[in-house]
Write an enzyme that holds these catalytic residues in place. Structure first.
Site, PDB file in Angstrom:
ATOM      1  N   GLU A 229      43.375  52.763  31.579  1.00  0.00           N
ATOM      2  CA  GLU A 229      44.644  52.523  30.873  1.00  0.00           C
ATOM      3  C   GLU A 229      45.832  52.829  31.782  1.00  0.00           C
ATOM      4  OE1 GLU A 229      44.536  54.681  27.169  1.00  0.00           O
ATOM      5  OE2 GLU A 229      42.481  54.050  26.815  1.00  0.00           O
TER       6      GLU A 229
ATOM      7  N   GLU B 192      35.560  53.724  25.415  1.00  0.00           N
ATOM      8  CA  GLU B 192      36.099  54.383  24.215  1.00  0.00           C
ATOM      9  C   GLU B 192      35.341  54.015  22.931  1.00  0.00           C
ATOM     10  OE1 GLU B 192      37.975  53.444  26.713  1.00  0.00           O
ATOM     11  OE2 GLU B 192      39.859  54.552  26.843  1.00  0.00           O
TER      12      GLU B 192
HETATM   13  C1  LIG Z   1      30.550  55.581  36.216  1.00  0.00           C
HETATM   14  C2  LIG Z   1      31.108  56.949  36.609  1.00  0.00           C
HETATM   15  C3  LIG Z   1      32.607  56.995  36.399  1.00  0.00           C
HETATM   16  C4  LIG Z   1      30.850  57.209  38.116  1.00  0.00           C
HETATM   17  O1  LIG Z   1      29.471  57.252  38.403  1.00  0.00           O
HETATM   18  P1  LIG Z   1      29.011  57.754  39.865  1.00  0.00           P
HETATM   19  O2  LIG Z   1      29.729  57.009  40.920  1.00  0.00           O
HETATM   20  O3  LIG Z   1      27.508  57.697  39.834  1.00  0.00           O
HETATM   21  O4  LIG Z   1      29.526  59.256  39.991  1.00  0.00           O
HETATM   22  P2  LIG Z   1      28.967  60.540  39.230  1.00  0.00           P
HETATM   23  O5  LIG Z   1      27.929  61.180  40.084  1.00  0.00           O
HETATM   24  O6  LIG Z   1      28.585  60.198  37.827  1.00  0.00           O
HETATM   25  O7  LIG Z   1      30.273  61.446  39.173  1.00  0.00           O
HETATM   26  C5  LIG Z   1      30.696  62.228  40.276  1.00  0.00           C
HETATM   27  C6  LIG Z   1      31.085  63.596  39.761  1.00  0.00           C
HETATM   28  O8  LIG Z   1      32.165  63.458  38.869  1.00  0.00           O
HETATM   29  C7  LIG Z   1      31.842  63.982  37.584  1.00  0.00           C
HETATM   30  N1  LIG Z   1      32.482  63.146  36.549  1.00  0.00           N
HETATM   31  C8  LIG Z   1      32.479  61.819  36.483  1.00  0.00           C
HETATM   32  N2  LIG Z   1      33.179  61.392  35.419  1.00  0.00           N
HETATM   33  C9  LIG Z   1      33.613  62.495  34.800  1.00  0.00           C
HETATM   34  C10 LIG Z   1      34.373  62.725  33.625  1.00  0.00           C
HETATM   35  N3  LIG Z   1      34.849  61.708  32.889  1.00  0.00           N
HETATM   36  N4  LIG Z   1      34.626  63.975  33.265  1.00  0.00           N
HETATM   37  C11 LIG Z   1      34.170  65.013  33.996  1.00  0.00           C
HETATM   38  N5  LIG Z   1      33.447  64.872  35.123  1.00  0.00           N
HETATM   39  C12 LIG Z   1      33.162  63.632  35.523  1.00  0.00           C
HETATM   40  C13 LIG Z   1      30.319  63.902  37.508  1.00  0.00           C
HETATM   41  O9  LIG Z   1      29.825  64.826  36.589  1.00  0.00           O
HETATM   42  C14 LIG Z   1      29.952  64.222  38.957  1.00  0.00           C
HETATM   43  O10 LIG Z   1      30.062  65.611  39.151  1.00  0.00           O
HETATM   44  P3  LIG Z   1      28.925  66.416  39.966  1.00  0.00           P
HETATM   45  O11 LIG Z   1      28.895  65.762  41.317  1.00  0.00           O
HETATM   46  O12 LIG Z   1      29.394  67.822  39.979  1.00  0.00           O
HETATM   47  O13 LIG Z   1      27.651  66.208  39.210  1.00  0.00           O
HETATM   48  C15 LIG Z   1      30.387  58.033  35.790  1.00  0.00           C
HETATM   49  O14 LIG Z   1      30.657  59.302  36.364  1.00  0.00           O
HETATM   50  C16 LIG Z   1      30.789  58.051  34.348  1.00  0.00           C
HETATM   51  O15 LIG Z   1      30.389  57.211  33.575  1.00  0.00           O
HETATM   52  N6  LIG Z   1      31.602  59.038  33.982  1.00  0.00           N
HETATM   53  C17 LIG Z   1      32.038  59.234  32.595  1.00  0.00           C
HETATM   54  C18 LIG Z   1      33.242  58.401  32.326  1.00  0.00           C
HETATM   55  C19 LIG Z   1      33.702  58.557  30.884  1.00  0.00           C
HETATM   56  O16 LIG Z   1      32.930  58.450  29.954  1.00  0.00           O
HETATM   57  N7  LIG Z   1      34.988  58.826  30.696  1.00  0.00           N
HETATM   58  C20 LIG Z   1      35.589  58.982  29.403  1.00  0.00           C
HETATM   59  C21 LIG Z   1      36.252  57.697  29.029  1.00  0.00           C
HETATM   60  S1  LIG Z   1      36.901  57.664  27.390  1.00  0.00           S
HETATM   61  C22 LIG Z   1      38.502  58.201  27.612  1.00  0.00           C
HETATM   62  O17 LIG Z   1      38.974  58.337  28.694  1.00  0.00           O
HETATM   63  C23 LIG Z   1      39.263  58.441  26.375  1.00  0.00           C
HETATM   64  C24 LIG Z   1      40.379  59.151  26.270  1.00  0.00           C
HETATM   65  C25 LIG Z   1      41.003  59.319  24.941  1.00  0.00           C
HETATM   66  C26 LIG Z   1      41.212  60.684  24.511  1.00  0.00           C
HETATM   67  C27 LIG Z   1      41.559  61.769  25.232  1.00  0.00           C
HETATM   68  C28 LIG Z   1      41.662  61.902  26.628  1.00  0.00           C
HETATM   69  C29 LIG Z   1      41.429  60.914  27.539  1.00  0.00           C
HETATM   70  O18 LIG Z   1      40.984  59.653  27.381  1.00  0.00           O
END
Ligand SMILES: CC(C)(COP(=O)(O)OP(=O)(O)OC[C@H]1O[C@@H](n2cnc3c(N)ncnc32)[C@H](O)[C@@H]1OP(=O)(O)O)[C@@H](O)C(=O)NCCC(=O)NCCSC(=O)/C=C1/CC=CC=CO1
Length: 253
Positions: A118, A138
Site C-alpha cells: 500500500e 489482507e
Molecule cells: C514472502 C515474504 C515476504 C518473504 O519471504 P522470504 O524471502 O522467504 O523471506 P523470509 O525468510 O520469510 O523472511 C526473512 C525474515 O523476515 C521475517 N519477516 C518476513 N515478513 C515479516 C513480517 N511481516 N513480520 C515480521 N517478520 C517478518 C521472517 O520471519 C524472516 O526472519 P528470520 O530470518 O529471523 O527467520 C514472507 O516473509 C512473508 O510472507 N511474510 C509475511 C508477510 C505478511 O503476511 N505481512 C502482513 C501483510 S497484511 C498487512 O500488512 C496488514 C496491515 C493492516 C493492519 C495493521 C498493520 C499493518 O498492515
C-alpha cells in the site's frame, strides 16, 4: 547531506533538496510495528514541513521495501479503540505521502506486502526493481487494506484487476506491475537508487508552487473518493481485528 533521526527510519537530505526516507528494520524485511508506522508518518510530515526539502524518495533497507504488518510482534489490537488508533496511525502515513505537499518517488526493492504494498502504491512515482514483488494477503488474514488503495488501485489498474489483486492476494512481479500501470518504471535492480535520485532531482528542480498544486489537484480530480475510501477502510479493518478468526490467522505466521 543532512541526517535526521528516527528510531526505525533513516532520513537524509541531499544538496539538491531530495530527502531519502528509508524504512530501517532489515532483519524482518522492514515489517510494520507501531514504532515504524509512527516514524514513517513523522518522517514524511517533517519532510513536508521543511522548506529545504523539495522531493522525497521512499525505500527500504536490506532486501525488502516492507513486508507489511509485523507478524512476529504478536501485538495486535484487542479493543475497537486500539484497532482504530492503529489504522489511523497507518493512514497518517498515507496522508503524509499521498496527500502531502511534495512529490514522493518510490524506490521499491524486494518485497512489498500488505501495508508495505500500500505504501508503495501511495508514492507518486513508484519505481520498481526488476526482482521486486508485491501482494495483498489482507483478505486471506481476515483483514482489510488501509492505505486508500480501494480508491488508488481501481484508478491505476481498473476495477477488474483491482478485484483480482485484493481478493486473491496473488504475488505479482515488477514487470507485470509495470504492464498493468502500477509501477511507473521498472529498472534493473542495480539501477534502482540512481533512477530514483535522478527522478527526485528533476522534481526538485521544478517550481515548488506548481508542483504542489499539481499533486493536490491531480489527486482531487482523479481520486475524488479518496477520503471516503480511507474512512470505509478504517471501519472494515477495525471489524477485521475484532473477529477472533483474524487473531488465529495472524498468529499462524
Ligand atoms: C514472502 C515474504 C515476504 C518473504 O519471504 P522470504 O524471502 O522467504 O523471506 P523470509 O525468510 O520469510 O523472511 C526473512 C525474515 O523476515 C521475517 N519477516 C518476513 N515478513 C515479516 C513480517 N511481516 N513480520 C515480521 N517478520 C517478518 C521472517 O520471519 C524472516 O526472519 P528470520 O530470518 O529471523 O527467520 C514472507 O516473509 C512473508 O510472507 N511474510 C509475511 C508477510 C505478511 O503476511 N505481512 C502482513 C501483510 S497484511 C498487512 O500488512 C496488514 C496491515 C493492516 C493492519 C495493521 C498493520 C499493518 O498492515
Amino acid at each position: 547531506m543532512t541526517d535526521f533521526t528516527y528510531e526505525t527510519v533513516l532520513s537524509a537530505l541531499d544538496d539538491h533538496g531530495v530527502r531519502t526516507i528509508t524504512l530501517n528494520r532489515p532483519d524482518c524485511l522492514n515489517a510494520m510495528n507501531r514504532q515504524l508506522i509512527d516514524d514513517v508518518a513523522r518522517a514524511f510530515e517533517d519532510a513536508n514541513a521543511d522548506p529545504a526539502t523539495r522531493a522525497m524518495i521512499m525505500t527500504g533497507a536490506g532486501k525488502a521495501f516492507c513486508a507489511g504488518d509485523d507478524r512476529r510482534a504478536h501485538v495486535h489490537p484487542e479493543t475497537e479503540e486500539q484497532a482504530r488508533d492503529l489504522v489511523q496511525a497507518i493512514q497518517r502515513a498515507t496522508h503524509a505521502i499521498t496527500l502531502g505537499t511534495k512529490p514522493v518517488v518510490g524506490a521499491i526493492n524486494g518485497w512489498a506486502v500488505g501495508g508495505g504494498f500500500e505504501w508503495a502504491i501511495n508514492c507518486d512515482f513508484p519505481i520498481w526493481a526488476k526482482s521486486a514483488q508485491g501482494f495483498f494477503p489482507e483478505v486471506s488474514l481476515n483483514l482489510f487494506v488501509t492505505g486508500a488503495v480501494t480508491s488508488l488501485l481501481p484508478a491505476l489498474v481498473g476495477l477488474n484487476k483491482a478485484r483480482e489483486m485484493l481478493f486473491f492476494g496473488d504475488r505479482y512481479g515488477a514487470e507485470e506491475l509495470g504492464e498493468i500501470g502500477l509501477a511507473w518504471k521498472v529498472v534493473d535492480d542495480a539501477a534502482l537508487m540512481d533512477t530514483a535520485v535522478e527522478t527526485a532531482r528533476r522534481l526538485a528542480n521544478l517550481p515548488v508552487l506548481s508542483v504542489r498544486a499539481m499533486k493536490r489537484v491531480l489527486n482531487a480530480a482523479a481520486l475524488p473518493d479518496l477520503h471516503r475510501a480511507l474512512h470505509l477502510e478504517t471501519d472494515a479493518t477495525v471489524a477485521g481485528f475484532m473477529d477472533p478468526e483474524t487473531t488465529k490467522r495472524l498468529s499462524a505466521f
